[in-house]
Motif scaffolding. Structure first.
Motif, PDB file in Angstrom:
ATOM      1  N   MET A 198     -10.949  13.522  -4.487  1.00 26.53           N
ATOM      2  CA  MET A 198     -12.192  13.794  -3.757  1.00 26.53           C
ATOM      3  C   MET A 198     -11.902  13.857  -2.255  1.00 26.53           C
ATOM      4  O   MET A 198     -11.129  13.055  -1.729  1.00 26.53           O
ATOM      5  N   VAL A 199     -12.534  14.811  -1.600  1.00 24.81           N
ATOM      6  CA  VAL A 199     -12.467  14.922  -0.147  1.00 24.81           C
ATOM      7  C   VAL A 199     -13.767  14.348   0.399  1.00 24.81           C
ATOM      8  O   VAL A 199     -14.857  14.723  -0.041  1.00 24.81           O
ATOM      9  N   LEU A 200     -13.631  13.410   1.337  1.00 26.45           N
ATOM     10  CA  LEU A 200     -14.767  12.626   1.813  1.00 26.45           C
ATOM     11  C   LEU A 200     -14.709  12.457   3.315  1.00 26.45           C
ATOM     12  O   LEU A 200     -13.640  12.574   3.922  1.00 26.45           O
ATOM     13  N   ASN A 243     -12.020  12.538   8.202  1.00 32.50           N
ATOM     14  CA  ASN A 243     -11.939  13.224   6.914  1.00 32.50           C
ATOM     15  C   ASN A 243     -10.760  12.667   6.131  1.00 32.50           C
ATOM     16  O   ASN A 243      -9.669  12.482   6.688  1.00 32.50           O
ATOM     17  N   ILE A 244     -10.980  12.399   4.845  1.00 31.90           N
ATOM     18  CA  ILE A 244      -9.918  11.879   3.985  1.00 31.90           C
ATOM     19  C   ILE A 244      -9.905  12.613   2.658  1.00 31.90           C
ATOM     20  O   ILE A 244     -10.897  13.240   2.269  1.00 31.90           O
ATOM     21  N   VAL A 245      -8.802  12.538   1.969  1.00 30.19           N
ATOM     22  CA  VAL A 245      -8.749  12.844   0.543  1.00 30.19           C
ATOM     23  C   VAL A 245      -8.384  11.526  -0.125  1.00 30.19           C
ATOM     24  O   VAL A 245      -7.527  10.784   0.365  1.00 30.19           O
ATOM     25  N   GLU A 267      -6.030   9.213   2.251  1.00 29.39           N
ATOM     26  CA  GLU A 267      -5.081   9.927   3.105  1.00 29.39           C
ATOM     27  C   GLU A 267      -5.897  10.663   4.165  1.00 29.39           C
ATOM     28  O   GLU A 267      -6.787  11.451   3.820  1.00 29.39           O
ATOM     29  N   LEU A 268      -5.626  10.402   5.427  1.00 27.80           N
ATOM     30  CA  LEU A 268      -6.345  11.080   6.506  1.00 27.80           C
ATOM     31  C   LEU A 268      -6.025  12.567   6.508  1.00 27.80           C
ATOM     32  O   LEU A 268      -4.854  12.954   6.404  1.00 27.80           O
ATOM     33  N   LEU A 269      -7.050  13.385   6.652  1.00 32.94           N
ATOM     34  CA  LEU A 269      -6.876  14.828   6.792  1.00 32.94           C
ATOM     35  C   LEU A 269      -7.048  15.266   8.241  1.00 32.94           C
ATOM     36  O   LEU A 269      -6.650  16.361   8.605  1.00 32.94           O
TER      37      LEU A 269
END
Length: 167
Positions: free
Chosen positions: A119-121, A140-142, A149-151
């Motif tokens: 999930m991307v959150l 933003n993370i996945v 994991e930071l995006l």
């Protein structure tokens, strides 16, 4: 006081915070993050709010795992913000992200959506500094099996100061 409305014509003044809640679309996928900048100096209450937001985000980044519910994330943020002496913002404290700018789940006390790997959150804690004044931080993370994991490149811990801004 309102992070989603367009700016008005009021001129920035020393001690104000310029918040850029922005994003982009790449190959049909959205990002959504904000970055805050102090004008001329950082007020004491604003610095405390920023520190609380960063500490709460650190906590969630360190503890969030697949299997948590969306409401668990809201609770983690709210508890950590209160532990820092801050008043959590009244709305959601993050959301899903992807083919639209705002997707489910919403990090609210009532959303029981189970979070899954992949999930991307957004992590979007907010605090009330005073009536009509708030500060929000968003990353933003996945969500991976091992955790978030930071995006997005992480925002600086301390608010950057914009000096020499025409006010």
């Amino acid at each position: 006081g309102d992070v989603i409305s367009p700016a008005d014509d009021r001129r920035l003044a020393p001690g104000d915070v310029l918040m850029l809640d922005t994003g982009a679309v790449l190959d049909g996928y959205f990002c959504d993050f904000d970055r805050n900048y102090a004008i001329s100096h950082v007020a004491k209450d604003t610095a405390a709010a920023q520190a609380a937001l960063m500490a709460a985000t650190d906590h969630v980044l360190g503890h969030l795992r697949p299997g948590h519910l969306a409401c668990d994330v809201h609770r983690m943020f709210a508890e950590q913000l209160r532990a820092q002496g801050a008043v959590p913002g009244g709305g959601r404290l993050g959301h899903g992200l992807g083919l639209t700018l705002t997707e489910w789940p919403s990090f609210t006390p009532h959303d029981k959506t189970e979070l899954r790997a992949g999930m991307v959150l957004t992590l979007e804690p907010g605090v009330e500094i005073a009536p009509g004044r708030c500060l929000v931080h968003e990353e933003n993370i996945v969500l991976r099996e091992s955790g978030p994991e930071l995006l997005s490149s992480r925002a600086p811990r301390d608010l950057p100061i914009l000096s020499g801004v025409a006010t």
